[in-house]
Each structure stands twice: as C-alpha cells, then as structure tokens.
Design an enzyme around this catalytic site. Structure first.
Site, PDB file in Angstrom:
ATOM      1  N   ASP A 170      60.409 110.685  12.941  1.00 21.67           N
ATOM      2  CA  ASP A 170      59.415 110.229  11.675  1.00 21.67           C
ATOM      3  C   ASP A 170      59.789 109.623  10.658  1.00 21.67           C
ATOM      4  OD1 ASP A 170      56.883 110.410  13.576  1.00 21.67           O
ATOM      5  OD2 ASP A 170      56.349 112.342  12.765  1.00 21.67           O
ATOM      6  N   ASP A 203      54.459 115.412  13.664  1.00 23.50           N
ATOM      7  CA  ASP A 203      53.537 116.270  13.104  1.00 23.50           C
ATOM      8  C   ASP A 203      52.335 116.081  13.249  1.00 23.50           C
ATOM      9  OD1 ASP A 203      53.203 113.582  11.813  1.00 23.50           O
ATOM     10  OD2 ASP A 203      53.956 114.349   9.872  1.00 23.50           O
ATOM     11  N   ASP A 217      50.898 113.102  18.401  1.00 24.01           N
ATOM     12  CA  ASP A 217      52.436 113.202  18.688  1.00 24.01           C
ATOM     13  C   ASP A 217      52.796 114.209  19.872  1.00 24.01           C
ATOM     14  OD1 ASP A 217      53.588 111.338  16.856  1.00 24.01           O
ATOM     15  OD2 ASP A 217      53.666 112.924  15.194  1.00 24.01           O
TER      16      ASP A 217
END
Length: 1015
Positions: free
Chosen positions: A456, A756, A760
């Site tokens: 990310d 997070d 996901d």
C-alpha cells in the site's frame, strides 16, 4: 532423489490454506516416530477443527431458525401477551433489572418478542443501569458489581503446561523407555552377578544419561512454550472506541461489560453480543460464526449484533448485552484455540527427512544387533559353551540390545521438525522487538522465500500524518498557511459556511473532548486532516452537527471511493454532501462555485482548470479530495440512494502525507535481494507516481497503470504487462486480488501483500504472506493477515523478510550438521559391529552424542541472528530445494573425513598410541568417543556457513552458540575424566587429548577445502 521423494509425499502442505487431506496424508506417512507427543506438539489438532466446523454449522442452523421465529413473532406480536419475567434477587440487589441469561437469549435467539417486552434498546439500557448517550459509570464498585453479575469479556483458554508436563512428554520417547527397561535389567543382573556398587554402574549410567536428555529437552521445550505464550498475549491486544462516563475513549475489548456503549466502524470486529442503538448502512458479515457468506443488514428493526462478526459496511453505536463465554463466539473460540495452527511446510518436510532416516536407522540397528548376537553365539559355539549362559553373557546381550536401540535414538533425527519450531519461535520473539507480530508460524518461514511485495502507499510508504496544505476553492488555488484566517477572508461567507457544513457533516471522524478536557479528533488520518482544516476555518463541530439532522449516510469504501450524506437543513429543505477521489467526484458535478460564491455551470474551461489543478497537486505527491454538494428534492427519504450526479463542486483540497524516512533505502535493499516492490494504491495515478519515484519503486523501464485500465486487459495482454507493472493506482480490492493471483499462479512468485482495510482481506488471504497494518489496519484485515506490522512501516517488512531468510538458512545449517552426525554414528557403529563384533560407542555415549546433535545443536545453529549479506542473495522462491547440492557436498565430505579418522583409530589406534594391557580396548574406545565428539564440536562451527570459508565471523556476538559449545566441551571433559564408571571411559593423557583436539580442528580446513569444490 530425497528431495523428489519429499516433494511427492510431504510437499502437499502449503504455507496457508492447506487441505485437510494434505494434512492427514503426511501424518500417515510418519511411521517411525519415537515420541509422537513431542514430534506432533506443534501440529494442528484436526479433531478439534472438525468440532469447530460442526459448531459453526449448528450456529448457522440456530440463527436461521431464530430469524424465522423472529419474523413469525413480528406478525403476532400485537395480539400476544408478554411472558412474565422475574428479576433474580442477586441481580436486583446489585442494582440491575435484567439477568445475563435473559439478555443472552434475546440476542442469541433474535427474540423480538422479549426485546419488545423489555422496552427495546432504551428499555434494556435502563434495566442495565446505563445510558445510550453517556454509557456506564466507571465507579470501581459499580464495575465490580456488573462484573460479578454478568461476567467478563474473556474466553476460556487452555491452561499453560507446567515444566513437569514437558518432562513427562519427553519421557514418552519409545526408545528412551526401552533403554530405561534395559537399564533396569542391567541393574538387576549386574548387582546379582557383581554386587553393589560395581554391578550397578552400567545401569545407572544409562539412567543418568536418560534423565540428562529428558531434562535438557524439557527445558528447551518449556522455554519455547513461554515464547509462544508471550506472542499469543500480543495477538490478543484488540482495542475499540467506547463511551464511558460520557467520555469517548479507547479500551481493550477484554474490559468491556454489559451496558457499555461501543462505536463500531467498517472493518471492526463486534467485540461482544449486543443491540444496535443508532447508525447508518450497517452490513454485518457473520461468516466467522455461522459460515454464512451473505452479509446481514442490522438496523432498528433487526438490532441483534453477535460477537465475533465483522462490520462489512457502515458505522453504528451498540449496547453490549452479553460477554465472554456466555456468547456463541466465546464457546467457538475455546474450541478453535485447541485446534492449533497449521504445521509449516518446512516442519512437514523435516518430518519426512526424519521418517526416511528413521527407517534407514531402524534397518541398520536390526542388522547391527543381529551381527553382534551372531558374533557372541559363534564365540560360544567355538568354546562349546552354547548351552551354558552366565550373567555376563546376559549383560553382554543386553548391551548389544541397548546399542541397537541407541542407534535408533541417534538415527531418528527427532529434533529436525522441532528445530524448525525452535528457530521460528526465536525469530518470532526477535521480530516482536522489531515491531512485527507473526500470527502464523508458516509466515515467518515463507517470508524468507518472498520474491514480490505488493505494498500500500498510505501509511506504509508514507507516514500517515496528514495535513491539508493546498486548496482550490471557488476556482482559486491557494496554499494553506499557518494563518487560515487569510483563507477565510478571501472566500465569501456563504462558501465558508457551506464548506464547514460539508466538512463536519460528511465525515467518518469526530471531534470530542477527552478526559483531560482537551479537544481530540478521532478518525482516519484523512478524516483528521480535513476536520483539522474545518476547525482552522473557525468551525464548530458539535454546533454544526446539532444544527443539521443527518438523514442518510453512505460511508466511504474502496470500491465507490466516495462518501455521501443527506442532511436536513435548519431552515428546512434537504442537501446532499459528497467527498472522495477528485476525478470521480468531479465527474459527478455539472456546476461549480465561482470566485464570488455563485453557482455557475461547469464548462469545459472550468473542468480543464480543475483537472490541471488536481494533476498539479498530485504531481507534488499530494492526495487530492474533491468536495461537492447538491440540493435535494423534498420527496427524498432515507431509503432512497443519494444521487450519483448533478452535484455542485465546492473545491479540491491537497493533503500532504510525507514519505517515511528509510523507505528509499529499504526498497533498494529489496531490489538487491531480488525482491520486486510494487505499489498498489487507491490514490490518484500522479500522486502514486510521484511517491513511487521518491521511494525508488518506479524506474524508467517500469509501468504505472490505473485499476480501470488494468481490468479491461485481456489475459494475453496481462501476461505481458504484469511483470512490468510497478505502480497500480485507483485500484479496487478486486484489482489487487487479481494481480496477486496472477503473480502467484501464472508467474510462480512468492507474494507478500500489505493491507489495512476491510476490502483488502481477499488479497491478504490469497497472498503467500498477508501483512496487515497494526495502527491503521482494521480488525478484519488483521484477522486475514499472517503478520501484523505494528508500526505500519515498510522498513519493518524488509526486516521480516530478513528474519524469514535467516530462519530458512539456520534450519539448513542445522540439518547439514545433524545429518553429518547421523551418517558417521550409523556407519561407525554398524561397520565396527560387522567387522570386529563390538561397537566402539556405548549406549550412554550415543545418548550424549544424540543430545549434542539434537537439542544443543538446534539451540546453537537454529538461533543465529540474521546477517546483512542475507539480503544480497536471490530469494529461494517457490521451487528451491531444501536439502541443496551444497549441503550434500558438505555432509558427504565431512562424513568421509570423520569416518576415515575413526576407522584409522579402530584399525591402527593401539599401535599408533602403543596401547597394551587389559585397559587398551577401553582407552582406545574412549579415544574414539572423544575424537568423535570433538569432530562434532568443530563441525558445528563449520556449519555456521555453508558456502563461505570464514566461519568465525561474528561468532562471539551469538552468546547462545558460544555457551552451547563451551558447555559441550566442558561436559565432555567431565564425562571422559571423571565419569568413567558410568560412561565406559577412562582418563586420557595430555598427548591423547591433544590428538583428539587436533583431529577435531583439522575438520575446519578440510571443510574449507570441500567448500571450494563446485556443485
């Protein structure tokens, strides 16, 4: 050959999501197991898992029936009489009006009838002596009474095993039991024939050796179990937002009590059973409890929230009613924890190695016993005394049997699978100090083979400390200085008011006064940055919220990339506010506020101006958000969706989120280690590119692509494109999942993925290693992850990769060391038995060698800390051989040297040392034993490096290694010099000691020479 056998029979177990069949198959193949209790201690309990699955099925059925019953009850509720309910005396005395069982039955059985009878949420809250706005009082006396009546929010856990349980388990070793019987018989026969104490020496020697092995093994296992216990405690640290005493605060879920008011947001796990108080668009995923994948809508009509379920969408306040073991989740968790973790692929592979060598060892032991017995029988036939057997003959026969059993002890490397656990436990403990919490053992091991990291951007590569630094409101771009009043003065008053209304109503965050009386902003970093900006414009959060009435909230999620609310204005009328990804919200606008604050149509020139502003902000590595609003018609109701177009653009804000220090260096380390880093983000492509360049992720030959474009590609195009992709922007969770799946299956990469958010979870689950963020991560993401990065820092991920490689290599070193000892001990005793009719290494000596090799060897080699040069090698990947050609070269070379030396001593030792007299055999056997042990001591040093010549580098930094070597050498001196009567040894001269040390030491230059042979 061995590797292909292992892959065929023991290769079915994956690092995660292994099938039940694969887990069953390898267990059946492990035929020769000396101590099943110890060997299978760290493997999954499949029976308990079946129990947990059955429990889920019964929960599913129970809930299905409860929902049907509650629907039926709704139809008849008006005409039916409420059942009588009598408050138990102890509950009444404590100051409450409802007992735990009644509360449990309302929520668990979805009992609408009882729920209405007790007066709905407000009625239940009153009976629990709580307020839905202020929560319970934190007065210690009241909290204690509450705890006494309703229990605590903790689950029954398996009691930690005491040290003596580990001693008992170590005694369960089949070969040690047989040796124990041999020792007993030896004692009885010895004392009967030779009297006390002389006749007891052999038997007591074996007993002492067994006890030493048992206690050293038990101590090692016990320390390991304590490390796992500490890690388990860390895994269970979950906190949640609670209102208590009218203050919003973060609390551990284990401190929750019935009556508490909990604030749930998307991605949270429901911490206990309870009732919905207020909220919007709440979707609950109950699959963890029931196995049912369809999400459930929770609102005032269906207010029941079950512990252990996850918030898939929306946000709400809930009233806790039932906690701990009174909930279905509590009962399920108690069963699940007994199911244990899946075994790791390396553990399974090494179980395979142990099984193969065990079978070979068993064959050699039987042949050795047969040869020794045949020697004794033929000797008695030659002397014509075959029919007269004495106590000495019986003792000799017993010694042969003990030697055969001890060959099995040495040959079955029971310590191999446990060395994996020891190394993993050590690494997990150290990684915890480095801010990485490993949830599944296998992840630690797999991370060492990782070839790709999909990371990310926000919070992982960047700091997640966000501030609004630029704005473009009413078509005017401006930097936000430390004096926001200047911005206010340049904007029309009506626009400032509109902006504040938009910021404070259309938010997932909150501005609260904390215990210290200070203002605190709660929410995600993005929400915090915008609320901070709103407050700097002179806004009043609470005043704005009270002035407008929220009619509908559509929370932000990573698919829509926008958040919308509908509010009822103070003077009547309805208005919708929307904020989100700039290009998406801008595309939904057809009007814009001009510099005078007037609404004008959004023409092409204005669109180009706004788009170029967005791109300019993004190219400066700023996150951009667009704010918009629209007036709604009076016929709008909470059931209607908020429109997707027809908005008026208020403006665009640019939020700065600086790159974390050390990220660029960490990306460079990954590149030199052969690990490709890819950035996958939901942000604007220009922002993503700017940050990827700053981090060193995006190179000149790499590709940056947007999610929508990636989705449109055909399979052929994807196969060509994926290896070059370095940045994927504006990606949806599905894009992330698709990328990970292709990398794993089509390209055979070992993929680590960071995440997070709730969405996901599929990608984290699909990846070989799922890495969740400890600070910004939701509970759903953490639940799906294998490792939790506690400081949300990319550099920590690189540390995890380094430790993973260290674990893999340490275990290879230990296997190399142990197989060398195995080969030499087996061949020496076997050939000697066949050629001379005696075994030079006795049962007691072999037990000591086994301990050096098993427990102490594992301690020394499996706990080596990682070296920096580990990250200069290529990753092992998916197809790497565990027992490599380099290892076979080292094992065979070293074994040949040791065997040659020992065979020379057996054949020429007496003449070489001019040994004669009755003790010559004893001295020679002591020399052989001592030389053999010191060969192992120096070989342990050799095993520190498999390819490098310099094996002494950093040796003094590893205290465990130095301590193990020193203890081994010291004990060896004591055994040879002072314990002769028990260990069948005799004190040696200085020359003989010097010879043993030189022969052992010569193994080091020989090992260095062997390492030069190319393989």
């Amino acid at each position: 050959m061995m590797e292909s056998y292992l892959n065929e029979n023991f290769g079915g177990v994956k690092s995660k999501n292994s099938s039940q069949e694969a887990l069953q198959r390898w267990r059946k193949l492990c035929g020769v197991v000396k101590n099943p209790k110890r060997r299978f201690r760290f493997t999954a309990n499949l029976n308990k898992r079946t129990e947990a699955a059955a429990m889920r099925r019964s929960n599913q059925e129970k809930l299905r029936v409860a929902v049907l019953v509650s629907k039926a009850a709704l139809q008849f509720i008006q005409g039916s009489q409420p059942s009588e309910y009598k408050v138990p005396e102890d509950v009444k005395a404590a100051g409450f009006q409802i007992c735990g069982d009644e509360l449990g039955s309302i929520v668990e059985n979805h009992d609408v009838k009882k729920f209405k009878f007790h007066g709905g949420v407000n009625g239940v809250a009153k009976k629990l002596s709580t307020s839905v706005t202020e929560g319970i009082s934190s007065d210690a006396d009241i909290l204690n009474r509450r705890q006494l009546i309703y229990g605590i929010n903790k689950f029954t856990e398996i009691e930690a095993k005491s040290f003596w349980v580990f001693v008992w388990e170590a005694l369960q070793d089949m070969t040690l039991m047989i040796l124990g019987v041999c020792a007993l018989v030896s004692l009885i026969v010895g004392i009967a024939t030779e009297g006390w104490p002389k006749g007891s020496h052999d038997g007591l020697g074996i007993v002492a050796s067994i006890l030493l092995v048992v206690f050293v093994t038990a101590t090692s296992d016990y320390r390991q179990s304590l490390q796992f216990k500490d890690l388990d405690k860390e895994k269970k640290k979950i906190s949640i937002q609670v209102t208590r005493n009218a203050y919003r605060q973060k609390m551990s879920i284990y401190e929750l009590l019935p009556g508490d008011i909990v604030h749930l947001a998307i991605g949270d796990q429901v911490p206990a059973d309870g009732l919905f108080v207020s909220g919007f668009s709440v979707l609950i995923d109950e699959s963890s409890l029931t196995g049912e994948s369809e999400p459930v809508v929770v609102n005032s009509e269906n207010p029941f929230l079950l512990s252990g379920t996850k918030v898939q969408d929306g946000s709400c306040k809930m009233l806790i009613t039932t906690v701990g073991m009174r909930t279905q989740w509590g009962k399920l968790m108690a069963t699940l924890t007994e199911g244990g973790d899946d075994e790791t692929p390396l553990q399974v592979k090494l179980n395979g190695v142990a099984t193969i060598i065990g079978k070979i060892g068993l064959f050699f032991a039987i042949v050795t016993f047969a040869v020794l017995v045949q020697g004794l029988v033929s000797h008695k036939l030659q002397q014509d005394s075959f029919w007269s057997w004495t106590g000495d003959d019986a003792l000799e026969m017993l010694e042969y049997f003990a030697i055969a059993v001890t060959i099995v002890v040495v040959a079955v490397p029971e310590g191999l699978p446990l060395a994996v656990t020891l190394s993993l436990a050590f690494a997990m403990k150290k990684m915890m100090n480095d801010k990485a919490l490993v949830r599944h053992l296998a992840a630690c091991e797999t991370m060492g083979s990782a070839t790709t990291i999909c990371s990310d951007k926000t919070g992982t590569l960047t700091t997640n400390h966000m501030t609004v630094v630029k704005t473009c409101i009413c078509m005017n771009s401006q930097e936000v200085s430390n004096k926001p009043s200047s911005l206010c003065s340049e904007l029309p008053e009506s626009v400032v008011k509109l902006l504040q209304q938009s910021i404070f109503n259309n938010t997932g965050g909150e501005v609260v006064i904390n215990k210290d009386g200070k203002r605190e902003i709660l929410g995600t970093p993005t929400e915090t940055a915008i609320l901070e900006f709103g407050l700097s414009l002179g806004g009043d959060f609470q005043g704005e919220r009270q002035a407008c009435n929220l009619v509908k909230v559509e929370p932000f999620n990573s698919t829509k990339k926008r958040m919308s609310v509908a509010v009822e204005l103070p003077g009547g009328g309805l208005r919708a506010h929307c904020k989100g990804a700039s290009e998406i919200v801008l595309a939904a606008c057809d009007k814009v506020l001009n510099s005078n604050g007037e609404v004008v149509p959004l023409d092409e020139e204005s669109i180009n101006h706004l788009n170029s502003t967005i791109n300019q902000f993004a190219s400066e590595a700023l996150r951009t958000l667009c704010l918009a609003y629209m007036e709604l018609e009076n016929g709008f109701s909470a059931e209607d969706p908020i429109p997707l177009s027809g908005f008026t653009c208020i403006g665009v804000v640019g939020i700065k989120d600086p790159v974390r220090p050390g990220v660029k260096e960490s990306v460079a380390v990954c590149r030199s280690a052969g690990i490709t880093v890819r950035m996958v983000t939901g942000d604007n492509i220009n922002t993503a590119k700017a940050i990827a360049r700053e981090c060193g992720i995006l190179t000149d030959d790499g590709i940056a692509i947007e999610g929508p474009e990636f989705r449109e590609k055909s399979l052929e195009e994807l196969l060509e494109l994926i290896p070059k992709i370095q940045v994927m922007a504006r990606s949806s969770p599905l894009d992330k999942h698709t990328l990970v799946k292709h990398l794993r299956t089509t390209f055979g990469e070992v993929v680590a993925v960071t995440g997070d958010g709730t969405n996901d979870a599929p990608a984290l689950h699909e990846a070989d290693i799922g890495l969740a963020m400890g600070i910004a991560g939701t509970e759903v993401a953490k639940e799906s992850a294998d490792v939790i990065i506690l400081d949300d820092n990319f550099s920590t991920i690189v540390t995890v990769a380094k430790w993973g490689r260290s674990v893999y290599i340490n275990i290879q070193k230990f296997v190399q060391f142990q197989l060398t000892v195995n080969v030499v001990a087996l061949i020496v005793n076997f050939t000697s038995a066949c050629l001379t009719g005696t075994a030079p290494l006795t049962a007691v000596q072999l037990l000591w060698v086994n301990m050096i090799m098993d427990t102490l060897g594992a301690l020394a080699l499996a706990t080596e800390p990682p070296k920096d040069d580990l990250m200069k090698r290529s990753p092992v990947g998916r197809k790497g051989n565990f027992i490599s050609n380099v290892m076979w070269r080292n094992i065979l070379g070293q074994s040949l040297y040791q065997f040659t030396v020992i065979w020379f001593l057996q054949a020429k030792g007496k003449s070489f040392f001019a040994l004669s007299g009755p003790d010559s055999d004893l001295v020679l056997n002591t020399l052989i034993f001592n030389t053999f042990v010191f060969c192992q001591v120096f070989n342990e040093i050799n095993s520190r490096e498999m390819e490098k010549i310099n094996v002494l580098n950093g040796i003094l930094e590893n205290y465990v290694f130095v301590a193990v070597l020193s203890a081994t050498a010291l004990f060896q001196i004591i055994i040879v010099e002072y314990m002769g009567t028990f260990a069948n040894t005799t004190p040696l001269t200085l020359v003989q000691w010097f010879f043993c040390l030189v022969v052992g030491f010569l193994g080091m230059p020989i090992a260095a020479g062997i390492k030069m042979i190319p393989v």
